[in-house]
Design a protein around this motif. Structure first.
Motif, PDB file in Angstrom:
ATOM      1  N   THR A 192      27.580 -60.927 117.296  1.00 49.84           N
ATOM      2  CA  THR A 192      28.196 -62.173 117.755  1.00 49.84           C
ATOM      3  C   THR A 192      27.575 -62.565 119.087  1.00 49.84           C
ATOM      4  O   THR A 192      26.995 -61.732 119.790  1.00 49.84           O
ATOM      5  CB  THR A 192      29.728 -62.037 117.911  1.00 49.84           C
ATOM      6  N   TRP A 193      27.724 -63.854 119.419  1.00 49.39           N
ATOM      7  CA  TRP A 193      27.189 -64.374 120.665  1.00 49.39           C
ATOM      8  C   TRP A 193      28.058 -65.523 121.160  1.00 49.39           C
ATOM      9  O   TRP A 193      28.800 -66.136 120.389  1.00 49.39           O
ATOM     10  CB  TRP A 193      25.744 -64.833 120.487  1.00 49.39           C
ATOM     11  N   LYS A 194      27.965 -65.785 122.462  1.00 49.50           N
ATOM     12  CA  LYS A 194      28.668 -66.916 123.059  1.00 49.50           C
ATOM     13  C   LYS A 194      28.018 -68.199 122.573  1.00 49.50           C
ATOM     14  O   LYS A 194      26.788 -68.324 122.596  1.00 49.50           O
ATOM     15  CB  LYS A 194      28.616 -66.846 124.588  1.00 49.50           C
ATOM     16  N   LEU A 195      28.819 -69.141 122.149  1.00 44.27           N
ATOM     17  CA  LEU A 195      28.287 -70.383 121.592  1.00 44.27           C
ATOM     18  C   LEU A 195      27.509 -71.204 122.618  1.00 44.27           C
ATOM     19  O   LEU A 195      26.488 -71.799 122.292  1.00 44.27           O
ATOM     20  CB  LEU A 195      29.419 -71.229 121.007  1.00 44.27           C
ATOM     21  N   ASN A 196      27.976 -71.231 123.852  1.00 44.81           N
ATOM     22  CA  ASN A 196      27.331 -72.099 124.844  1.00 44.81           C
ATOM     23  C   ASN A 196      26.033 -71.529 125.405  1.00 44.81           C
ATOM     24  O   ASN A 196      25.149 -72.282 125.781  1.00 44.81           O
ATOM     25  CB  ASN A 196      28.301 -72.442 125.987  1.00 44.81           C
ATOM     26  N   SER A 197      25.887 -70.213 125.445  1.00 48.28           N
ATOM     27  CA  SER A 197      24.700 -69.633 126.078  1.00 48.28           C
ATOM     28  C   SER A 197      23.840 -68.776 125.145  1.00 48.28           C
ATOM     29  O   SER A 197      22.700 -68.484 125.478  1.00 48.28           O
ATOM     30  CB  SER A 197      25.123 -68.770 127.266  1.00 48.28           C
ATOM     31  N   GLY A 198      24.403 -68.341 124.026  1.00 44.12           N
ATOM     32  CA  GLY A 198      23.670 -67.436 123.143  1.00 44.12           C
ATOM     33  C   GLY A 198      23.716 -65.990 123.610  1.00 44.12           C
ATOM     34  O   GLY A 198      23.143 -65.109 122.983  1.00 44.12           O
ATOM     35  N   GLU A 199      24.425 -65.726 124.711  1.00 47.43           N
ATOM     36  CA  GLU A 199      24.533 -64.368 125.244  1.00 47.43           C
ATOM     37  C   GLU A 199      25.235 -63.455 124.243  1.00 47.43           C
ATOM     38  O   GLU A 199      26.291 -63.813 123.710  1.00 47.43           O
ATOM     39  CB  GLU A 199      25.329 -64.413 126.552  1.00 47.43           C
ATOM     40  N   PRO A 200      24.673 -62.277 123.975  1.00 52.02           N
ATOM     41  CA  PRO A 200      25.310 -61.359 123.024  1.00 52.02           C
ATOM     42  C   PRO A 200      26.723 -60.978 123.476  1.00 52.02           C
ATOM     43  O   PRO A 200      26.976 -60.813 124.671  1.00 52.02           O
ATOM     44  CB  PRO A 200      24.400 -60.138 123.036  1.00 52.02           C
ATOM     45  N   MET A 201      27.628 -60.831 122.486  1.00 46.73           N
ATOM     46  CA  MET A 201      29.003 -60.445 122.786  1.00 46.73           C
ATOM     47  C   MET A 201      29.348 -59.083 122.181  1.00 46.73           C
ATOM     48  O   MET A 201      29.853 -58.217 122.864  1.00 46.73           O
ATOM     49  CB  MET A 201      29.983 -61.496 122.248  1.00 46.73           C
ATOM     50  N   HIS A 202      29.114 -58.917 120.888  1.00 43.66           N
ATOM     51  CA  HIS A 202      29.576 -57.732 120.173  1.00 43.66           C
ATOM     52  C   HIS A 202      28.614 -57.457 119.031  1.00 43.66           C
ATOM     53  O   HIS A 202      27.999 -58.375 118.493  1.00 43.66           O
ATOM     54  CB  HIS A 202      30.985 -57.998 119.616  1.00 43.66           C
ATOM     55  N   ALA A 203      28.514 -56.204 118.666  1.00 42.03           N
ATOM     56  CA  ALA A 203      27.711 -55.834 117.495  1.00 42.03           C
ATOM     57  C   ALA A 203      28.346 -54.613 116.855  1.00 42.03           C
ATOM     58  O   ALA A 203      29.021 -53.825 117.522  1.00 42.03           O
ATOM     59  CB  ALA A 203      26.268 -55.532 117.898  1.00 42.03           C
ATOM     60  N   GLU A 204      28.139 -54.498 115.554  1.00 38.67           N
ATOM     61  CA  GLU A 204      28.606 -53.317 114.828  1.00 38.67           C
ATOM     62  C   GLU A 204      27.741 -53.140 113.597  1.00 38.67           C
ATOM     63  O   GLU A 204      27.099 -54.078 113.132  1.00 38.67           O
ATOM     64  CB  GLU A 204      30.089 -53.412 114.467  1.00 38.67           C
ATOM     65  N   SER A 205      27.729 -51.923 113.096  1.00 37.56           N
ATOM     66  CA  SER A 205      26.980 -51.662 111.870  1.00 37.56           C
ATOM     67  C   SER A 205      27.635 -50.503 111.136  1.00 37.56           C
ATOM     68  O   SER A 205      28.416 -49.749 111.711  1.00 37.56           O
ATOM     69  CB  SER A 205      25.513 -51.338 112.180  1.00 37.56           C
ATOM     70  N   GLY A 206      27.314 -50.413 109.864  1.00 35.41           N
ATOM     71  CA  GLY A 206      27.892 -49.330 109.090  1.00 35.41           C
ATOM     72  C   GLY A 206      27.510 -49.410 107.629  1.00 35.41           C
ATOM     73  O   GLY A 206      26.516 -50.038 107.257  1.00 35.41           O
ATOM     74  N   TYR A 207      28.355 -48.777 106.821  1.00 32.01           N
ATOM     75  CA  TYR A 207      28.108 -48.687 105.387  1.00 32.01           C
ATOM     76  C   TYR A 207      29.394 -48.923 104.623  1.00 32.01           C
ATOM     77  O   TYR A 207      30.455 -48.452 105.020  1.00 32.01           O
ATOM     78  CB  TYR A 207      27.542 -47.302 105.034  1.00 32.01           C
ATOM     79  N   TRP A 208      29.279 -49.654 103.533  1.00 32.51           N
ATOM     80  CA  TRP A 208      30.389 -49.919 102.618  1.00 32.51           C
ATOM     81  C   TRP A 208      30.078 -49.182 101.324  1.00 32.51           C
ATOM     82  O   TRP A 208      28.967 -49.301 100.785  1.00 32.51           O
ATOM     83  CB  TRP A 208      30.507 -51.410 102.342  1.00 32.51           C
ATOM     84  N   ARG A 209      31.046 -48.437 100.810  1.00 34.92           N
ATOM     85  CA  ARG A 209      30.835 -47.654  99.590  1.00 34.92           C
ATOM     86  C   ARG A 209      31.889 -48.036  98.553  1.00 34.92           C
ATOM     87  O   ARG A 209      32.980 -47.464  98.518  1.00 34.92           O
ATOM     88  CB  ARG A 209      30.901 -46.175  99.929  1.00 34.92           C
ATOM     89  N   PRO A 210      31.586 -49.031  97.706  1.00 33.72           N
ATOM     90  CA  PRO A 210      32.535 -49.415  96.662  1.00 33.72           C
ATOM     91  C   PRO A 210      32.556 -48.388  95.538  1.00 33.72           C
ATOM     92  O   PRO A 210      31.544 -47.765  95.233  1.00 33.72           O
ATOM     93  CB  PRO A 210      31.994 -50.757  96.157  1.00 33.72           C
ATOM     94  N   LYS A 211      33.712 -48.225  94.946  1.00 35.09           N
ATOM     95  CA  LYS A 211      33.878 -47.297  93.821  1.00 35.09           C
ATOM     96  C   LYS A 211      34.244 -48.109  92.577  1.00 35.09           C
ATOM     97  O   LYS A 211      34.851 -49.178  92.682  1.00 35.09           O
ATOM     98  CB  LYS A 211      34.982 -46.299  94.146  1.00 35.09           C
ATOM     99  N   PRO A 212      33.910 -47.613  91.406  1.00 33.72           N
ATOM    100  CA  PRO A 212      34.175 -48.354  90.164  1.00 33.72           C
ATOM    101  C   PRO A 212      35.658 -48.664  89.921  1.00 33.72           C
ATOM    102  O   PRO A 212      35.978 -49.599  89.196  1.00 33.72           O
ATOM    103  CB  PRO A 212      33.631 -47.428  89.071  1.00 33.72           C
ATOM    104  N   ASP A 213      36.566 -47.909  90.555  1.00 37.78           N
ATOM    105  CA  ASP A 213      37.998 -48.139  90.327  1.00 37.78           C
ATOM    106  C   ASP A 213      38.586 -49.253  91.194  1.00 37.78           C
ATOM    107  O   ASP A 213      39.793 -49.471  91.207  1.00 37.78           O
ATOM    108  CB  ASP A 213      38.789 -46.845  90.533  1.00 37.78           C
ATOM    109  N   GLY A 214      37.732 -49.978  91.947  1.00 38.22           N
ATOM    110  CA  GLY A 214      38.217 -51.072  92.788  1.00 38.22           C
ATOM    111  C   GLY A 214      38.592 -50.652  94.198  1.00 38.22           C
ATOM    112  O   GLY A 214      39.088 -51.458  94.976  1.00 38.22           O
ATOM    113  N   THR A 215      38.346 -49.392  94.548  1.00 42.74           N
ATOM    114  CA  THR A 215      38.580 -48.963  95.922  1.00 42.74           C
ATOM    115  C   THR A 215      37.255 -49.012  96.679  1.00 42.74           C
ATOM    116  O   THR A 215      36.175 -49.075  96.080  1.00 42.74           O
ATOM    117  CB  THR A 215      39.184 -47.546  95.993  1.00 42.74           C
ATOM    118  N   ILE A 216      37.357 -48.982  97.995  1.00 35.95           N
ATOM    119  CA  ILE A 216      36.156 -49.040  98.825  1.00 35.95           C
ATOM    120  C   ILE A 216      36.384 -48.226 100.090  1.00 35.95           C
ATOM    121  O   ILE A 216      37.500 -48.186 100.612  1.00 35.95           O
ATOM    122  CB  ILE A 216      35.776 -50.507  99.151  1.00 35.95           C
ATOM    123  N   GLU A 217      35.336 -47.556 100.539  1.00 34.55           N
ATOM    124  CA  GLU A 217      35.345 -46.809 101.794  1.00 34.55           C
ATOM    125  C   GLU A 217      34.314 -47.442 102.712  1.00 34.55           C
ATOM    126  O   GLU A 217      33.210 -47.782 102.277  1.00 34.55           O
ATOM    127  CB  GLU A 217      34.977 -45.349 101.546  1.00 34.55           C
TER     128      GLU A 217
END
Length: 171
Positions: A71-96
């Motif tokens: 994410t970034w500030k709309l007026n300046s473009g200055e970075p605000m927040h970042a995150e990363s990770g992994y999503w692991r969907p399962k066939p039964d409709g659950t997700i980790e």
């Protein structure tokens, strides 16, 4: 950076692998790059607006979706927040989901997805390095082609409250 709007230049659109892992296929609508704007707030902070980009990727050989957000500030473009990770969907409709935030907070979330209605609901199971945050809930849904989400948060002194919401368009 786009000097006129203070936002980073668009990332190249990611291609969907020729073969999707069967567990990922129901969430294939997520794959690619999404960009838009959001609003944030909490009873203990001032409300704010932000620009945002999410990227979901899949290699095709494992039941995993890679996830990055910035994410970034709309007026300046200055970075605000970042995150990363992994999503692991399962066939039964659950997700980790595991997410590491730029603030040092680490989340382990579990939830469900409804492939037909294109809704994903996540609830924190564990929060690491969280001195004040007790709980996080995230809901993602596809609405008229836009990826919309809402995040609620609870702290040591506040019950679950709205924190973030955004609508993003696929690039």
């Amino acid at each position: 950076m786009d000097g006129d709007k203070g936002t980073p230049a668009p990332a190249p659109a990611a291609s969907v692998p020729a073969v999707l892992h069967p567990a990922v296929e129901p969430l294939s609508f997520l794959l690619g790059t999404w960009r838009g704007q959001g609003e944030g707030g909490f009873p203990t902070i001032n409300s704010f607006s932000y620009g945002e980009e999410l990227h979901f990727s899949h290699s095709g050989n494992k039941p995993i979706i890679g996830y990055t957000q910035k994410t970034w500030k709309l007026n300046s473009g200055e970075p605000m927040h970042a995150e990363s990770g992994y999503w692991r969907p399962k066939p039964d409709g659950t997700i980790e989901v595991v997410i590491a935030q730029s603030t040092g907070l680490a989340e382990v979330q579990k939830g469900t997805y409804n492939a037909k209605e294109k809704v994903i609901e996540l609830q924190s199971e564990s929060l690491g390095n969280a001195s004040k945050v007790r709980e996080i809930q995230r809901v993602f849904r596809l609405v008229d082609g836009n990826l919309c989400y809402e995040v609620q948060m609870a702290t040591n002194t506040m019950s679950l409250q709205p924190h973030l919401k955004a609508a993003l368009k696929k690039l």
